[in-house]
Design a protein around this motif. Structure first.
Motif, PDB file in Angstrom:
ATOM      1  N   PHE A  14       1.812   7.773 -11.666  1.00  0.00           N
ATOM      2  CA  PHE A  14       1.119   6.636 -11.789  1.00  0.00           C
ATOM      3  C   PHE A  14       1.949   5.285 -11.052  1.00  0.00           C
ATOM      4  CE2 PHE A  14       4.503   6.956 -14.989  1.00  0.00           C
ATOM      5  CZ  PHE A  14       5.150   6.068 -14.911  1.00  0.00           C
ATOM      6  N   VAL A  15       0.866   4.643 -10.376  1.00  0.00           N
ATOM      7  CA  VAL A  15       1.057   3.341 -10.278  1.00  0.00           C
ATOM      8  C   VAL A  15       0.793   2.371 -10.276  1.00  0.00           C
ATOM      9  CG1 VAL A  15       1.808   4.301  -7.919  1.00  0.00           C
ATOM     10  CG2 VAL A  15      -0.617   3.945  -7.733  1.00  0.00           C
ATOM     11  N   THR A  16       0.977   0.663 -10.559  1.00  0.00           N
ATOM     12  CA  THR A  16       0.645  -0.284 -10.684  1.00  0.00           C
ATOM     13  C   THR A  16       0.126  -1.089  -9.691  1.00  0.00           C
ATOM     14  OG1 THR A  16       2.115  -1.034 -11.501  1.00  0.00           O
ATOM     15  CG2 THR A  16       1.211  -0.381 -13.461  1.00  0.00           C
ATOM     16  N   HIS A  17      -0.779  -1.758  -9.567  1.00  0.00           N
ATOM     17  CA  HIS A  17      -0.924  -2.518  -8.326  1.00  0.00           C
ATOM     18  C   HIS A  17      -1.868  -4.198  -8.264  1.00  0.00           C
ATOM     19  CE1 HIS A  17      -5.913  -1.359  -8.692  1.00  0.00           C
ATOM     20  NE2 HIS A  17      -5.290  -0.278  -9.110  1.00  0.00           N
ATOM     21  N   GLY A  18      -2.101  -4.554  -7.521  1.00  0.00           N
ATOM     22  CA  GLY A  18      -2.545  -5.568  -7.667  1.00  0.00           C
ATOM     23  C   GLY A  18      -3.950  -6.222  -6.861  1.00  0.00           C
ATOM     24  N   GLY A  19      -4.580  -4.979  -6.837  1.00  0.00           N
ATOM     25  CA  GLY A  19      -6.032  -5.156  -6.955  1.00  0.00           C
ATOM     26  C   GLY A  19      -6.436  -4.332  -5.601  1.00  0.00           C
ATOM     27  N   TRP A  20      -5.452  -3.952  -4.112  1.00  0.00           N
ATOM     28  CA  TRP A  20      -5.424  -2.948  -3.958  1.00  0.00           C
ATOM     29  C   TRP A  20      -5.687  -1.370  -3.941  1.00  0.00           C
ATOM     30  CZ3 TRP A  20      -7.319  -5.604   0.673  1.00  0.00           C
ATOM     31  CH2 TRP A  20      -6.857  -6.789   1.313  1.00  0.00           C
ATOM     32  N   GLY A  21      -5.482  -0.923  -5.127  1.00  0.00           N
ATOM     33  CA  GLY A  21      -5.624   0.687  -5.028  1.00  0.00           C
ATOM     34  C   GLY A  21      -4.096   1.164  -4.590  1.00  0.00           C
ATOM     35  N   ALA A  22      -4.319   2.174  -5.137  1.00  0.00           N
ATOM     36  CA  ALA A  22      -2.958   3.231  -4.901  1.00  0.00           C
ATOM     37  C   ALA A  22      -2.778   2.710  -3.481  1.00  0.00           C
ATOM     38  CB  ALA A  22      -3.172   4.509  -5.247  1.00  0.00           C
ATOM     39  N   GLY A  23      -3.313   2.676  -2.288  1.00  0.00           N
ATOM     40  CA  GLY A  23      -2.811   2.963  -1.248  1.00  0.00           C
ATOM     41  C   GLY A  23      -2.584   4.020  -0.486  1.00  0.00           C
ATOM     42  N   ARG A  56       0.955  -1.095  -0.327  1.00  0.00           N
ATOM     43  CA  ARG A  56      -0.014  -0.104  -0.058  1.00  0.00           C
ATOM     44  C   ARG A  56       0.884   1.195   0.009  1.00  0.00           C
ATOM     45  NH1 ARG A  56      -5.148  -1.395   0.330  1.00  0.00           N
ATOM     46  NH2 ARG A  56      -5.329   1.379   1.112  1.00  0.00           N
ATOM     47  N   ILE A  57       2.282   1.375   0.061  1.00  0.00           N
ATOM     48  CA  ILE A  57       3.101   2.674  -1.122  1.00  0.00           C
ATOM     49  C   ILE A  57       3.647   2.028  -1.724  1.00  0.00           C
ATOM     50  CG2 ILE A  57       3.066   2.840   2.064  1.00  0.00           C
ATOM     51  CD1 ILE A  57       5.857   1.569   2.089  1.00  0.00           C
ATOM     52  N   LEU A  58       4.720   3.598  -1.779  1.00  0.00           N
ATOM     53  CA  LEU A  58       5.511   3.227  -2.942  1.00  0.00           C
ATOM     54  C   LEU A  58       6.802   1.548  -3.062  1.00  0.00           C
ATOM     55  CD1 LEU A  58       6.455   6.900  -3.720  1.00  0.00           C
ATOM     56  CD2 LEU A  58       4.771   5.292  -5.098  1.00  0.00           C
ATOM     57  N   SER A  59       7.116   0.986  -3.945  1.00  0.00           N
ATOM     58  CA  SER A  59       8.401   0.699  -3.925  1.00  0.00           C
ATOM     59  C   SER A  59       9.401   0.792  -3.242  1.00  0.00           C
ATOM     60  CB  SER A  59       8.697  -0.065  -5.222  1.00  0.00           C
ATOM     61  OG  SER A  59       8.558   1.092  -6.099  1.00  0.00           O
ATOM     62  N   HIS A  60      10.635   0.343  -2.570  1.00  0.00           N
ATOM     63  CA  HIS A  60      11.190   0.785  -1.702  1.00  0.00           C
ATOM     64  C   HIS A  60      12.403   1.550  -3.088  1.00  0.00           C
ATOM     65  CE1 HIS A  60      11.335  -2.277   2.000  1.00  0.00           C
ATOM     66  NE2 HIS A  60      10.040  -0.689   1.878  1.00  0.00           N
ATOM     67  N   PRO A  61      12.534   0.975  -4.212  1.00  0.00           N
ATOM     68  CA  PRO A  61      13.094   1.717  -5.164  1.00  0.00           C
ATOM     69  C   PRO A  61      13.353   3.575  -5.190  1.00  0.00           C
ATOM     70  CG  PRO A  61      13.694  -0.775  -6.112  1.00  0.00           C
ATOM     71  CD  PRO A  61      12.262   0.163  -4.433  1.00  0.00           C
ATOM     72  N   ALA A  62      11.012   3.577  -5.426  1.00  0.00           N
ATOM     73  CA  ALA A  62      10.921   4.317  -6.304  1.00  0.00           C
ATOM     74  C   ALA A  62      11.191   5.215  -4.865  1.00  0.00           C
ATOM     75  CB  ALA A  62       9.325   4.568  -7.002  1.00  0.00           C
ATOM     76  N   GLU A  63      11.010   4.857  -3.732  1.00  0.00           N
ATOM     77  CA  GLU A  63      10.878   6.332  -2.232  1.00  0.00           C
ATOM     78  C   GLU A  63      12.212   6.553  -2.497  1.00  0.00           C
ATOM     79  OE1 GLU A  63       9.608   4.158   1.307  1.00  0.00           O
ATOM     80  OE2 GLU A  63       7.808   4.437   0.927  1.00  0.00           O
TER      81      GLU A  63
END
Length: 211
Positions: A160-169, A137-144
């Motif tokens: 912009f983000v992609t997710h696995g079903g839980w939304g942008a969080g 539910r947060i940014l990936s570690h490399p992006a952060e």
């Protein structure tokens, strides 16, 4: 949930996507041919100085399964920007269980990976499209990690983000928190498996950003 976004590329890549070809792979691959790392760095420097100063828009993204990379390329089809992929110095494991185990170690200990240099001067860009998968539910570690160590003050960011079903969080909130003095615009969130069927949504979002 993590692991919904991995990339086939294990090298740091710089792409001039509106020309539809890879200019240089920092890890040592150029358009399918193998070259030395030193030559890759030299050619990358030449490409950056010769081609990138004419544009004001840049797409930066991290991808792990390929969904975010695919979305970044779709965005670029609309805006014809320069495209750069964030790459950790040590690639994340491809297997889901191994990735989950590593993430469980990283998250509670606030561990973030060292990154390969992106090879572009951010001062040349005013508008930055910034992409990441959503991990827990947060940014990936490399992006952060990228946002923590690059001063983007005075610029405009379109996340912009992609997710696995839980939304942008909380990923868009994370972008705002990590980029003070930046104009962060409305973000785009797409289910990873739906990226290829989301062209109209991507086009509408980029059209609003261009106004």
């Amino acid at each position: 949930m993590i692991g919904e976004d991995c990339d086939f590329a294990q090298q740091g890549i710089f792409i001039r996507a509106n020309r539809r070809r890879v200019l240089v792979c920092l890890g040592g691959l150029v358009c399918g041919g193998v070259i030395s790392s030193a030559l890759a760095r030299e050619e990358n420097s030449q490409k950056v100085s010769g081609l990138l100063t004419s544009t004001k828009q840049l797409i930066i993204f991290f991808s792990h399964t390929g969904f975010t990379r695919q979305l970044a390329q779709m965005i670029n089809d609309q805006i014809s920007a320069d495209l750069v992929q964030i790459q950790p110095e040590k690639a994340y494991p491809e297997g889901y269980n191994a990735l989950v185990a590593l993430a469980r170690k990283e998250f509670p200990n606030y561990l973030t990976p060292a990154l390969v240099g992106i090879g572009v001067d951010l001062e040349n860009y005013q508008h930055i499209y910034f992409g990441s998968p959503v991990w827990r539910r947060i940014l990936s570690h490399p992006a952060e990690e990228f946002l923590k160590h690059h001063d983007l003050s005075g610029k405009t960011i379109f996340p912009f983000v992609t997710h696995g079903g839980w939304g942008a969080g909380n990923s868009f909130e994370s972008v705002k928190k990590l980029t003070p003095n930046v104009d962060v615009r409305e973000g785009l969130s797409i289910l990873g498996s739906n990226v290829t069927s989301s062209l109209s949504k991507v086009a509408e979002w980029t059209r609003k950003n261009e106004q």
